[in-house]
Write a protein that holds these residues in place. Structure first.
Motif, PDB file in Angstrom:
ATOM      1  N   GLN A 167       5.467  -4.268 -17.010  1.00 30.00           N
ATOM      2  CA  GLN A 167       5.667  -4.498 -15.578  1.00 30.00           C
ATOM      3  C   GLN A 167       6.693  -3.561 -14.957  1.00 30.00           C
ATOM      4  OE1 GLN A 167       4.382  -9.170 -15.517  1.00 30.00           O
ATOM      5  NE2 GLN A 167       6.510  -8.728 -15.130  1.00 30.00           N
ATOM      6  N   GLY A 168       7.567  -3.015 -15.790  1.00 28.67           N
ATOM      7  CA  GLY A 168       8.601  -2.134 -15.250  1.00 28.67           C
ATOM      8  C   GLY A 168       8.091  -0.760 -14.865  1.00 28.67           C
ATOM      9  N   LYS A 169       6.884  -0.430 -15.285  1.00 28.07           N
ATOM     10  CA  LYS A 169       6.382   0.924 -15.053  1.00 28.07           C
ATOM     11  C   LYS A 169       5.835   1.065 -13.640  1.00 28.07           C
ATOM     12  CE  LYS A 169       3.094   4.260 -16.916  1.00 28.07           C
ATOM     13  NZ  LYS A 169       2.095   4.509 -17.956  1.00 28.07           N
ATOM     14  N   MET A 170       6.449   1.962 -12.875  1.00 32.13           N
ATOM     15  CA  MET A 170       5.961   2.211 -11.515  1.00 32.13           C
ATOM     16  C   MET A 170       4.915   3.310 -11.577  1.00 32.13           C
ATOM     17  SD  MET A 170       8.684   2.352  -8.412  1.00 32.13           S
ATOM     18  CE  MET A 170       8.023   2.981  -6.876  1.00 32.13           C
ATOM     19  N   LYS A 171       3.930   3.211 -10.710  1.00 29.37           N
ATOM     20  CA  LYS A 171       2.852   4.209 -10.726  1.00 29.37           C
ATOM     21  C   LYS A 171       3.400   5.588 -10.404  1.00 29.37           C
ATOM     22  CE  LYS A 171      -1.133   1.395  -9.768  1.00 29.37           C
ATOM     23  NZ  LYS A 171      -0.887   0.307  -8.820  1.00 29.37           N
ATOM     24  N   ASN A 172       2.955   6.561 -11.173  1.00 19.75           N
ATOM     25  CA  ASN A 172       3.386   7.938 -10.935  1.00 19.75           C
ATOM     26  C   ASN A 172       2.661   8.493  -9.708  1.00 19.75           C
ATOM     27  OD1 ASN A 172       4.803  10.287 -11.495  1.00 19.75           O
ATOM     28  ND2 ASN A 172       3.096  11.153 -12.656  1.00 19.75           N
ATOM     29  N   LEU A 175      -3.878   1.947   0.332  1.00 16.44           N
ATOM     30  CA  LEU A 175      -3.619   1.215  -0.913  1.00 16.44           C
ATOM     31  C   LEU A 175      -4.764   1.459  -1.895  1.00 16.44           C
ATOM     32  CD1 LEU A 175      -2.397  -2.141   0.665  1.00 16.44           C
ATOM     33  CD2 LEU A 175      -0.984  -0.544  -0.642  1.00 16.44           C
ATOM     34  N   SER A 176      -4.535   1.058  -3.145  1.00 18.30           N
ATOM     35  CA  SER A 176      -5.596   1.164  -4.145  1.00 18.30           C
ATOM     36  C   SER A 176      -6.606   0.032  -3.921  1.00 18.30           C
ATOM     37  CB  SER A 176      -4.980   1.045  -5.534  1.00 18.30           C
ATOM     38  OG  SER A 176      -5.856   0.416  -6.435  1.00 18.30           O
ATOM     39  N   TRP A 177      -7.843   0.212  -4.359  1.00 14.56           N
ATOM     40  CA  TRP A 177      -8.830  -0.866  -4.202  1.00 14.56           C
ATOM     41  C   TRP A 177      -8.393  -2.118  -4.961  1.00 14.56           C
ATOM     42  CZ3 TRP A 177     -11.341  -3.192  -8.221  1.00 14.56           C
ATOM     43  CH2 TRP A 177     -11.396  -2.506  -9.439  1.00 14.56           C
ATOM     44  N   LYS A 178      -7.600  -1.919  -6.032  1.00 13.14           N
ATOM     45  CA  LYS A 178      -7.120  -3.089  -6.774  1.00 13.14           C
ATOM     46  C   LYS A 178      -6.131  -3.902  -5.930  1.00 13.14           C
ATOM     47  CE  LYS A 178      -6.076  -5.897 -10.246  1.00 13.14           C
ATOM     48  NZ  LYS A 178      -4.919  -6.623  -9.766  1.00 13.14           N
ATOM     49  N   ARG A 225     -16.907  -6.568  -0.345  1.00 20.50           N
ATOM     50  CA  ARG A 225     -16.997  -5.473  -1.310  1.00 20.50           C
ATOM     51  C   ARG A 225     -16.740  -4.129  -0.620  1.00 20.50           C
ATOM     52  NH1 ARG A 225     -19.609  -4.059  -6.255  1.00 20.50           N
ATOM     53  NH2 ARG A 225     -20.357  -1.945  -5.958  1.00 20.50           N
ATOM     54  N   ARG A 226     -17.361  -3.953   0.550  1.00 22.90           N
ATOM     55  CA  ARG A 226     -17.135  -2.716   1.301  1.00 22.90           C
ATOM     56  C   ARG A 226     -15.650  -2.602   1.679  1.00 22.90           C
ATOM     57  NH1 ARG A 226     -18.621  -3.404   7.121  1.00 22.90           N
ATOM     58  NH2 ARG A 226     -16.594  -4.409   6.934  1.00 22.90           N
ATOM     59  N   ASN A 227     -15.069  -3.691   2.126  1.00 26.19           N
ATOM     60  CA  ASN A 227     -13.653  -3.651   2.503  1.00 26.19           C
ATOM     61  C   ASN A 227     -12.771  -3.252   1.322  1.00 26.19           C
ATOM     62  OD1 ASN A 227     -14.392  -4.454   5.036  1.00 26.19           O
ATOM     63  ND2 ASN A 227     -13.562  -6.526   4.879  1.00 26.19           N
ATOM     64  N   ILE A 228     -13.055  -3.850   0.155  1.00 28.95           N
ATOM     65  CA  ILE A 228     -12.241  -3.535  -1.027  1.00 28.95           C
ATOM     66  C   ILE A 228     -12.387  -2.056  -1.364  1.00 28.95           C
ATOM     67  CG2 ILE A 228     -12.050  -3.927  -3.525  1.00 28.95           C
ATOM     68  CD1 ILE A 228     -12.691  -6.903  -2.930  1.00 28.95           C
ATOM     69  N   ASN A 229     -13.592  -1.542  -1.182  1.00 34.44           N
ATOM     70  CA  ASN A 229     -13.821  -0.134  -1.502  1.00 34.44           C
ATOM     71  C   ASN A 229     -13.217   0.839  -0.494  1.00 34.44           C
ATOM     72  OD1 ASN A 229     -15.064  -0.268  -4.025  1.00 34.44           O
ATOM     73  ND2 ASN A 229     -17.009  -0.859  -3.094  1.00 34.44           N
ATOM     74  N   LEU A 230     -12.634   0.288   0.582  1.00 33.77           N
ATOM     75  CA  LEU A 230     -11.905   1.169   1.509  1.00 33.77           C
ATOM     76  C   LEU A 230     -10.628   1.692   0.850  1.00 33.77           C
ATOM     77  CD1 LEU A 230     -12.115  -0.897   4.828  1.00 33.77           C
ATOM     78  CD2 LEU A 230     -13.376   1.197   4.274  1.00 33.77           C
ATOM     79  N   GLY A 231     -10.179   1.011  -0.200  1.00 31.57           N
ATOM     80  CA  GLY A 231      -8.960   1.424  -0.890  1.00 31.57           C
ATOM     81  C   GLY A 231      -9.175   2.704  -1.680  1.00 31.57           C
ATOM     82  N   ARG A 245      -1.802  10.811   2.386  1.00 28.80           N
ATOM     83  CA  ARG A 245      -0.530  10.284   2.860  1.00 28.80           C
ATOM     84  C   ARG A 245       0.310   9.839   1.657  1.00 28.80           C
ATOM     85  NH1 ARG A 245      -2.110   6.275   6.944  1.00 28.80           N
ATOM     86  NH2 ARG A 245      -1.678   7.767   8.591  1.00 28.80           N
ATOM     87  N   PHE A 246       1.602  10.071   1.723  1.00 26.62           N
ATOM     88  CA  PHE A 246       2.477   9.604   0.646  1.00 26.62           C
ATOM     89  C   PHE A 246       2.732   8.119   0.823  1.00 26.62           C
ATOM     90  CE2 PHE A 246       4.210  14.131   0.622  1.00 26.62           C
ATOM     91  CZ  PHE A 246       3.352  14.506  -0.395  1.00 26.62           C
ATOM     92  N   GLY A 247       2.451   7.355  -0.196  1.00 24.66           N
ATOM     93  CA  GLY A 247       2.618   5.907  -0.096  1.00 24.66           C
ATOM     94  C   GLY A 247       1.537   5.318   0.789  1.00 24.66           C
ATOM     95  N   ALA A 248       1.787   4.140   1.319  1.00 24.64           N
ATOM     96  CA  ALA A 248       0.763   3.465   2.101  1.00 24.64           C
ATOM     97  C   ALA A 248       1.315   2.984   3.433  1.00 24.64           C
ATOM     98  CB  ALA A 248       0.199   2.278   1.320  1.00 24.64           C
TER      99      ALA A 248
END
Lengths: 250, 442
Positions: free
Chosen positions: B253-258, B296-299, B27-33, B287-290
């Motif tokens: 699915q075609g929508k890229m994150k803004n 990255l996002s937590w998801k 859980r902690r690791n996921i929340n690093l996102g 940082r721009f991108g990852a």
């Protein structure tokens, strides 16, 4: 544009404007629109790349710049409805410009053609050139998986009375032509074959004489793939708009 | 008896303690996102939990593994009701606590569980054959060499052993009932184990009790060990498939994150009057991108822990099919491996200490990232709503915007878009040349 707000803006896209093969798709679609009397406009020299390949390659700055300018132009003309023959442009307008202030009714040309057929505005020849012809249909990623449009193009093919033979990988399982994600503009990474070769082989193996497409990039990629199969004399790659343009009743 | 009860409670407590500890680490690791908000449209999200996780809708694109998987899954969930009795028996020092309460229904339920156990067993054997003998391609690709293959086999073998113990235990129990042994409550014969009692031949009562007790203890200890193995294994998907289905993408699915940060920079460039005063800028821009998992996002990180390495993504990836190095499954495995490494680093040093490594380059190479056509086949294929493409997008953004790391052809493409408003080097003045030609022709 001449000051009037048209029924619909035809967004031609870069491929449709500059690529010689894709220009034929553009002309075919414009011919359909003229024939059925749809009042349409193009932006002409004011049109610019939507930024799709820039965004997908990772260049968000360039995408945002293109988007900013395009949205300014479109909103300046009060555009409400856009039709485009490019699924990449379609996807950007439909899914990505709204977050940046560009909200339009966006429609892909295959859906638009299907509507015009259903409304009786497009009248097709009885026993047209494609009646009974064995045809396979290639789902582009950005119309299919990206936006869940699988049926409208197939309905147009049905209206043309073709014998549709599906590839094993179709609809949600459709295999990419290899052009998306800005791959169109660079060499493929090393591998055992090219993606367009793989896809064209699958299409040729259906025994179809025509591979119907909905995207100028797919059309280019698949045409090259068919050449690689040395089948260019017996198998043609055609956009659905081209097939309809050739089948319009007099 | 009391010694056994205390022993049981200690084992159970230790198992639960260790499990909770590891889960809280995850859980902690996921929340690093980075934060991402998923409060929208809860009804559609619950629907996805029901369809994707509970209903396994996407599994049925491949019917044979779907049905076998359904056996194992249904068996796993339903047999856990039996585990409840076993736990209570262990804590209270009882034997078949529910038998007197439920009477005939009890024998029916245990018989039903036995059928499930048998289907789990058969399905796991077939899965082992598919992995190791018939060698289904997606289960034998390079990224699975080593530990991932052993992990998969270990899971299947454990399930086979646990189910066998359960059936042998019941068979010994039935034999003891026939001998009217004390403590062995009489039940109706169970549907499967009733046919297995022959294996004991003329074994004595003492021998049967030893078998029954050994199976009982090995079974429950095996279950508790397996529970603690989950968080280290791809098998964690049996838990995380559910939240992952809830948080999966609802947009097309075609929508890229803004990227609002860049949207604003462009806006201020175009309309400087809108730009905030210099002092109002956030101190440390993201940082721009990852570059690494923390970007990255937590998801994305939940995705990585939810992946069970089935390879449906990779089997549908056009780049992988044509022999490129890209494998969406490897993207997920690398993300999890790197995240685990970062987690260990934090556990050791209290906070993350730069180890000179990153997800890009050290785990995922530029060549892999470049091969993606953004076709979304991987996203479409994933039965639990994982999005390898979304991670690829973020890593590509980092490469281009932070490292200026692009193939020459992409630099030309970008230059053309910027200067000629098209990805090719054509004059913008010729954009409507086709229309001029059309007019001339008519």
């Amino acid at each position: 544009m001449n000051g009037e707000t048209p029924e619909v803006l035809f967004w031609v896209g870069c491929a449709g404007s500059f690529d010689q093969r894709a220009q034929r798709i553009t002309k075919a679609f414009a011919q359909i629109l003229e024939k059925v009397g749809v009042q349409f406009a193009i932006l002409g020299k004011e049109e610019a790349c939507t930024g799709d390949p820039a965004r997908r390659s990772g260049n968000e700055f360039l995408f945002q710049m293109m988007a900013y300018n395009n949205i300014a132009v479109l909103n300046g003309y009060g555009i409400k409805k856009i039709v485009t023959a490019c699924p990449h442009c379609f996807n950007v307008f439909k899914n990505e410009y709204p977050a940046l202030g560009g909200e339009y009714e966006v429609i892909h040309h295959t859906t638009f053609i299907n509507q015009l057929i259903n409304d009786g505005r497009i009248v097709l020849k009885e026993g047209g050139a494609f009646k009974g012809k064995k045809i396979t249909y290639h789902d582009s990623c950005y119309l299919g998986r990206a936006n869940n449009i699988y049926e409208a193009p197939r309905e147009v093919l049905e209206a043309l009375d073709v014998e549709l033979v599906e590839m094993k990988r179709c609809k949600t399982n459709g295999l990419c032509c290899g052009a998306g994600g800005a791959q169109m503009f660079k060499e493929e990474e090393p591998g055992k074959t090219r993606i367009n070769f793989e896809r064209a082989e699958e299409a040729v193996n259906t025994g179809a004489n025509i591979i119907a497409a909905n995207c100028p990039f797919c059309t280019t990629m698949l045409t090259d793939g068919v050449k690689n199969q040395e089948k260019e004399d017996s198998v043609k790659v055609m956009d659905i708009a081209e097939m309809v343009a050739q089948s319009l009743a007099d | 008896m009391i010694v056994q009860q205390i022993f049981f409670i200690l084992i159970l407590a230790a198992a639960i303690f260790l499990f909770v500890k590891k889960i809280s680490e995850i859980r902690r690791n996921i929340n690093l996102g980075r934060d991402e908000d998923f409060k929208d449209n809860p009804s559609q999200r619950w629907k996805n939990v029901v369809l994707l996780a509970l209903g396994q809708k996407k599994m049925f694109k491949r019917p044979l593994p779907a049905i076998l998987h359904l056996f194992v899954y249904a068996g796993f969930i339903i047999i856990n009701i039996e585990i409840l009795e076993i736990l209570l028996d262990g804590v209270l020092g009882e034997h078949r606590l529910f038998a007197p309460m439920l009477g005939g229904l009890y024998s029916f339920l245990v018989g039903f569980f036995e059928i499930l156990a048998a289907t789990v067993l058969i399905a796991c054997v077939i899965f082992l054959i598919r992995r190791n003998i018939t060698k289904v391609k997606r289960l034998n690709q390079a990224e699975l060499d080593g530990w991932p293959k052993s992990d998969a086999n270990l899971i299947l073998i454990t399930e086979i052993v646990l189910m066998s113990l359960f059936l042998i235990m019941n068979a010994a129990d039935l034999r003891l009932q026939e001998l009217q042994s004390a403590h062995y409550t009489a039940t109706e014969p169970f549907w499967i184990s009733a046919h297995l009692t022959g294996i004991f031949g003329g074994m004595s009562e003492g021998g049967l009790i030893a078998v029954e007790r050994t199976c009982w203890w090995l079974h429950i200890i095996g279950v508790l060990l397996f529970m603690n193995y989950l968080p280290y294994s791809k098998h964690l998907h049996i838990v995380l498939a559910f939240p992952n289905a809830y948080y999966t993408r609802l947009a097309p699915q075609g929508k890229m994150k803004n990227m609002p940060a860049i949207q604003n920079e462009v806006l201020y460039m175009m309309q400087p009057e809108l730009a905030p005063a210099a002092g109002d800028q956030p101190a440390e821009p993201q940082r721009f991108g990852a570059k690494d998992v923390q970007d990255l996002s937590w998801k994305h990180l939940l995705d990585a822990y939810s992946c069970t390495e089935c390879g449906r993504c990779t089997a549908s990836c056009p780049a992988n099919i044509t022999g490129k190095k890209l494998s969406p499954r490897k993207i997920m495995m690398d993300t999890r491996d790197r995240l685990e490494e970062v987690g260990k680093n934090i556990a050791k040093n209290k906070e993350f200490v730069d180890d000179g490594k990153s997800l890009v380059h050290d785990y995922i190479t530029v060549e892999e990232l470049r091969a993606c056509t953004t076709c979304q086949a991987c996203v479409e294929a994933c039965p639990v709503g994982i999005e390898p493409l979304s991670i690829i997008d973020q890593l590509r953004r980092y490469l281009i915007m932070e490292e200026s790391n692009a193939p020459q052809e992409w630099n030309l493409m970008s230059g053309n878009i910027e200067n000629n408003m098209a990805p090719w080097k054509f004059s913008p003045d010729d954009r409507d040349q086709w229309a001029v030609e059309m007019e001339q022709q008519s």
